[in-house]
Design a protein around this motif. Structure first.
Motif, PDB file in Angstrom:
ATOM      1  N   PHE A  63       0.826  -1.201   0.000  1.00 15.97           N
ATOM      2  CA  PHE A  63       0.000   0.000   0.000  1.00 15.97           C
ATOM      3  C   PHE A  63       0.864   1.257   0.000  1.00 15.97           C
ATOM      4  CE2 PHE A  63      -2.707  -3.259   1.850  1.00 15.97           C
ATOM      5  CZ  PHE A  63      -3.897  -3.066   1.173  1.00 15.97           C
ATOM      6  N   ASP A  64       0.246   2.345  -0.478  1.00 15.75           N
ATOM      7  CA  ASP A  64       0.881   3.653  -0.448  1.00 15.75           C
ATOM      8  C   ASP A  64      -0.217   4.705  -0.343  1.00 15.75           C
ATOM      9  OD1 ASP A  64       2.858   5.541  -0.460  1.00 15.75           O
ATOM     10  OD2 ASP A  64       3.494   5.211  -2.526  1.00 15.75           O
ATOM     11  N   PHE A  65       0.137   5.878   0.161  1.00 17.18           N
ATOM     12  CA  PHE A  65      -0.821   6.985   0.275  1.00 17.18           C
ATOM     13  C   PHE A  65      -0.282   8.147  -0.537  1.00 17.18           C
ATOM     14  CE2 PHE A  65      -2.794  10.545   2.785  1.00 17.18           C
ATOM     15  CZ  PHE A  65      -4.110  10.252   2.427  1.00 17.18           C
ATOM     16  N   VAL A  66      -0.952   8.456  -1.653  1.00 18.28           N
ATOM     17  CA  VAL A  66      -0.468   9.445  -2.618  1.00 18.28           C
ATOM     18  C   VAL A  66      -1.602  10.418  -2.958  1.00 18.28           C
ATOM     19  CG1 VAL A  66       0.528   9.806  -4.902  1.00 18.28           C
ATOM     20  CG2 VAL A  66       1.109   7.739  -3.608  1.00 18.28           C
ATOM     21  N   ASP A  67      -1.354  11.710  -2.807  1.00 15.02           N
ATOM     22  CA  ASP A  67      -2.319  12.750  -3.201  1.00 15.02           C
ATOM     23  C   ASP A  67      -3.701  12.523  -2.595  1.00 15.02           C
ATOM     24  OD1 ASP A  67      -0.330  13.916  -4.704  1.00 15.02           O
ATOM     25  OD2 ASP A  67      -0.938  12.944  -6.570  1.00 15.02           O
ATOM     26  N   GLY A  68      -3.732  12.064  -1.349  1.00 13.88           N
ATOM     27  CA  GLY A  68      -5.005  11.841  -0.682  1.00 13.88           C
ATOM     28  C   GLY A  68      -5.676  10.534  -1.018  1.00 13.88           C
ATOM     29  N   CYS A  69      -4.950   9.620  -1.679  1.00 13.51           N
ATOM     30  CA  CYS A  69      -5.524   8.342  -2.118  1.00 13.51           C
ATOM     31  C   CYS A  69      -4.745   7.169  -1.542  1.00 13.51           C
ATOM     32  CB  CYS A  69      -5.506   8.248  -3.641  1.00 13.51           C
ATOM     33  SG  CYS A  69      -6.483   9.508  -4.471  1.00 13.51           S
ATOM     34  N   ALA A  81      -7.549 -10.734 -15.412  1.00 11.83           N
ATOM     35  CA  ALA A  81      -6.982  -9.395 -15.585  1.00 11.83           C
ATOM     36  C   ALA A  81      -5.559  -9.350 -15.038  1.00 11.83           C
ATOM     37  CB  ALA A  81      -7.847  -8.365 -14.871  1.00 11.83           C
ATOM     38  N   PRO A  82      -4.692  -8.551 -15.627  1.00 10.24           N
ATOM     39  CA  PRO A  82      -3.339  -8.400 -15.093  1.00 10.24           C
ATOM     40  C   PRO A  82      -3.372  -7.682 -13.747  1.00 10.24           C
ATOM     41  CG  PRO A  82      -3.741  -6.793 -16.819  1.00 10.24           C
ATOM     42  CD  PRO A  82      -4.921  -7.723 -16.818  1.00 10.24           C
ATOM     43  N   LEU A  83      -2.338  -7.851 -12.967  1.00  8.03           N
ATOM     44  CA  LEU A  83      -2.235  -7.141 -11.702  1.00  8.03           C
ATOM     45  C   LEU A  83      -2.157  -5.637 -11.980  1.00  8.03           C
ATOM     46  CD1 LEU A  83       0.297  -9.415  -9.791  1.00  8.03           C
ATOM     47  CD2 LEU A  83      -2.207  -9.478  -9.735  1.00  8.03           C
ATOM     48  N   GLN A  84      -2.857  -4.854 -11.164  1.00  4.62           N
ATOM     49  CA  GLN A  84      -2.973  -3.427 -11.436  1.00  4.62           C
ATOM     50  C   GLN A  84      -2.802  -2.607 -10.157  1.00  4.62           C
ATOM     51  OE1 GLN A  84      -6.223  -2.481 -14.427  1.00  4.62           O
ATOM     52  NE2 GLN A  84      -6.944  -4.453 -13.708  1.00  4.62           N
ATOM     53  N   THR A  85      -2.496  -1.316 -10.349  1.00  2.00           N
ATOM     54  CA  THR A  85      -2.495  -0.391  -9.229  1.00  2.00           C
ATOM     55  C   THR A  85      -3.917   0.130  -9.035  1.00  2.00           C
ATOM     56  OG1 THR A  85      -0.211   0.280  -9.622  1.00  2.00           O
ATOM     57  CG2 THR A  85      -1.569   1.769  -8.318  1.00  2.00           C
ATOM     58  N   MET A  86      -4.460  -0.080  -7.844  1.00  2.00           N
ATOM     59  CA  MET A  86      -5.866   0.218  -7.580  1.00  2.00           C
ATOM     60  C   MET A  86      -6.002   1.280  -6.499  1.00  2.00           C
ATOM     61  SD  MET A  86      -8.975  -2.429  -6.702  1.00  2.00           S
ATOM     62  CE  MET A  86      -8.209  -3.121  -5.232  1.00  2.00           C
ATOM     63  N   LEU A  87      -6.905   2.236  -6.722  1.00  2.00           N
ATOM     64  CA  LEU A  87      -7.260   3.195  -5.694  1.00  2.00           C
ATOM     65  C   LEU A  87      -8.291   2.530  -4.797  1.00  2.00           C
ATOM     66  CD1 LEU A  87      -8.210   6.944  -6.260  1.00  2.00           C
ATOM     67  CD2 LEU A  87      -9.072   5.561  -4.396  1.00  2.00           C
ATOM     68  N   SER A  98      -1.716   9.567 -11.426  1.00  2.00           N
ATOM     69  CA  SER A  98      -1.635   8.969 -12.756  1.00  2.00           C
ATOM     70  C   SER A  98      -1.285   7.494 -12.732  1.00  2.00           C
ATOM     71  CB  SER A  98      -0.606   9.732 -13.606  1.00  2.00           C
ATOM     72  OG  SER A  98       0.660   9.727 -12.978  1.00  2.00           O
ATOM     73  N   GLN A  99      -0.691   7.002 -11.652  1.00  2.00           N
ATOM     74  CA  GLN A  99      -0.331   5.578 -11.621  1.00  2.00           C
ATOM     75  C   GLN A  99      -1.527   4.673 -11.352  1.00  2.00           C
ATOM     76  OE1 GLN A  99       0.766   7.929  -9.378  1.00  2.00           O
ATOM     77  NE2 GLN A  99       1.669   6.955  -7.570  1.00  2.00           N
ATOM     78  N   VAL A 100      -2.663   5.259 -10.980  1.00  2.00           N
ATOM     79  CA  VAL A 100      -3.859   4.457 -10.723  1.00  2.00           C
ATOM     80  C   VAL A 100      -4.428   3.940 -12.035  1.00  2.00           C
ATOM     81  CG1 VAL A 100      -6.259   4.550  -9.942  1.00  2.00           C
ATOM     82  CG2 VAL A 100      -4.445   5.573  -8.553  1.00  2.00           C
ATOM     83  N   GLN A 101      -4.685   2.639 -12.108  1.00  2.00           N
ATOM     84  CA  GLN A 101      -5.268   2.024 -13.299  1.00  2.00           C
ATOM     85  C   GLN A 101      -6.738   1.678 -13.119  1.00  2.00           C
ATOM     86  OE1 GLN A 101      -1.920  -0.841 -13.015  1.00  2.00           O
ATOM     87  NE2 GLN A 101      -1.805  -0.632 -15.244  1.00  2.00           N
ATOM     88  N   VAL A 102      -7.147   1.420 -11.887  1.00  2.00           N
ATOM     89  CA  VAL A 102      -8.530   1.045 -11.619  1.00  2.00           C
ATOM     90  C   VAL A 102      -8.946   1.637 -10.282  1.00  2.00           C
ATOM     91  CG1 VAL A 102      -7.802  -1.157 -10.580  1.00  2.00           C
ATOM     92  CG2 VAL A 102     -10.139  -0.895 -11.412  1.00  2.00           C
ATOM     93  N   ILE A 103     -10.221   2.075 -10.200  1.00  2.00           N
ATOM     94  CA  ILE A 103     -10.760   2.635  -8.967  1.00  2.00           C
ATOM     95  C   ILE A 103     -11.714   1.628  -8.346  1.00  2.00           C
ATOM     96  CG2 ILE A 103     -12.127   4.499  -7.957  1.00  2.00           C
ATOM     97  CD1 ILE A 103     -11.006   6.371 -10.018  1.00  2.00           C
ATOM     98  N   ASP A 115     -15.501  18.025  -5.746  1.00  2.00           N
ATOM     99  CA  ASP A 115     -14.859  17.933  -7.058  1.00  2.00           C
ATOM    100  C   ASP A 115     -13.882  16.771  -7.051  1.00  2.00           C
ATOM    101  OD1 ASP A 115     -16.200  20.180  -7.796  1.00  2.00           O
ATOM    102  OD2 ASP A 115     -14.494  21.537  -7.584  1.00  2.00           O
ATOM    103  N   VAL A 116     -13.890  15.969  -8.121  1.00  2.00           N
ATOM    104  CA  VAL A 116     -12.968  14.843  -8.238  1.00  2.00           C
ATOM    105  C   VAL A 116     -12.278  14.908  -9.591  1.00  2.00           C
ATOM    106  CG1 VAL A 116     -12.721  12.332  -8.346  1.00  2.00           C
ATOM    107  CG2 VAL A 116     -14.322  13.356  -6.720  1.00  2.00           C
ATOM    108  N   VAL A 117     -10.941  14.857  -9.580  1.00  2.00           N
ATOM    109  CA  VAL A 117     -10.159  14.822 -10.812  1.00  2.00           C
ATOM    110  C   VAL A 117      -9.456  13.474 -10.900  1.00  2.00           C
ATOM    111  CG1 VAL A 117      -8.244  15.812 -12.106  1.00  2.00           C
ATOM    112  CG2 VAL A 117      -9.797  17.312 -10.854  1.00  2.00           C
ATOM    113  N   ILE A 118      -9.737  12.736 -11.977  1.00  2.00           N
ATOM    114  CA  ILE A 118      -9.058  11.465 -12.253  1.00  2.00           C
ATOM    115  C   ILE A 118      -8.012  11.741 -13.319  1.00  2.00           C
ATOM    116  CG2 ILE A 118      -9.335   9.072 -12.986  1.00  2.00           C
ATOM    117  CD1 ILE A 118     -12.292   9.290 -12.239  1.00  2.00           C
ATOM    118  N   ASN A 119      -6.746  11.564 -12.988  1.00  2.00           N
ATOM    119  CA  ASN A 119      -5.678  11.862 -13.933  1.00  2.00           C
ATOM    120  C   ASN A 119      -5.594  10.817 -15.043  1.00  2.00           C
ATOM    121  OD1 ASN A 119      -4.366  14.340 -13.364  1.00  2.00           O
ATOM    122  ND2 ASN A 119      -3.510  13.462 -11.502  1.00  2.00           N
ATOM    123  N   TYR A 120      -4.968  11.228 -16.154  1.00  2.00           N
ATOM    124  CA  TYR A 120      -4.776  10.321 -17.293  1.00  2.00           C
ATOM    125  C   TYR A 120      -3.974   9.100 -16.840  1.00  2.00           C
ATOM    126  CZ  TYR A 120      -3.807   8.650 -21.986  1.00  2.00           C
ATOM    127  OH  TYR A 120      -3.739   7.872 -23.116  1.00  2.00           O
ATOM    128  N   GLY A 121      -4.412   7.935 -17.241  1.00  2.00           N
ATOM    129  CA  GLY A 121      -3.783   6.684 -16.857  1.00  2.00           C
ATOM    130  C   GLY A 121      -4.799   5.697 -16.319  1.00  2.00           C
TER     131      GLY A 121
END
Length: 202
Positions: A63-69, A81-87, A98-103, A115-121
């Protein structure tokens, strides 16, 4: 709130509606939040409006905590499915990195989000990713998005919600790669300025 350094799994919804919870300490031993094994998803900290911080033990490799996630690395969504970085869990005011692939399911759940901003990726929203967000007003969805299931925004789409995207209208409507396109079509703004104000209001 902290956990003993022997715990490996926290069940989905284990701390649902903990309105006074502000900080969670994640021990080095924790490997799963929500499901585990075959399907690894489901937020344990839904509708905790004061939750603002996760402190991750430096020896925890999952686990990691990045930008409030709160992020889970190498998450297993399914056998196919391949292993992914998940929020896993989002705090109020966060920006999806941007490293998040799935929410994850119920990653955004409660009245604290505006307001929610999902970055490209990011490519995929699981069921109930945005569940019952009574105060949500704007969500930015990047053109990298491939899959949004029809119930991703369950109880969260109202006349007050606006979706912004850098995807083309043809990609959203004609290709229909967002499973919920029909539900949110009247709420999408394709052209906007740096303040997320519509230039052409669809």
């Amino acid at each position: 709130m902290s956990f003993p350094n022997t715990i490996t799994h926290i069940d989905q919804n284990a701390f649902l509606n903990c309105h006074s919870l502000e900080t969670v300490y994640i021990p080095s031993s924790l490997q799963y939040i929500g499901g585990y094994g075959h399907d690894e998803y489901g937020n344990a900290f839904g509708c905790c409006p004061k939750l603002s911080n996760f402190v991750i033990d430096e020896d925890n490799q999952y686990f990691d905590f990045v930008d409030g996630c709160l992020l889970k690395y190498n998450a297993k969504i399914s056998d196919y499915a391949p292993l992914q970085t998940m929020l896993v869990c989002a705090t109020a005011g966060c920006t999806v990195p941007s490293q998040v692939q799935v929410i994850d399911s119920y990653a955004f759940y409660g009245p604290q989000y505006v307001d929610v901003v999902i970055n490209y990726g990011c490519k995929e929203l699981l069921p109930y990713s945005f569940g019952d967000l009574k105060n949500i007003s704007r969500i930015f969805i990047p053109s990298s998005m491939v899959s949004i299931v029809s119930n991703a925004f369950i109880y969260s789409v109202s006349k007050n919600v606006r979706f912004f995207t850098d995807a083309t209208e043809a990609a959203v409507v004609s290709k229909n790669y967002w499973g919920c396109a029909d539900k949110i079509r009247d709420h999408i703004t394709f052209e906007y300025n740096e303040n997320f104000e519509p230039i052409i209001n669809k």
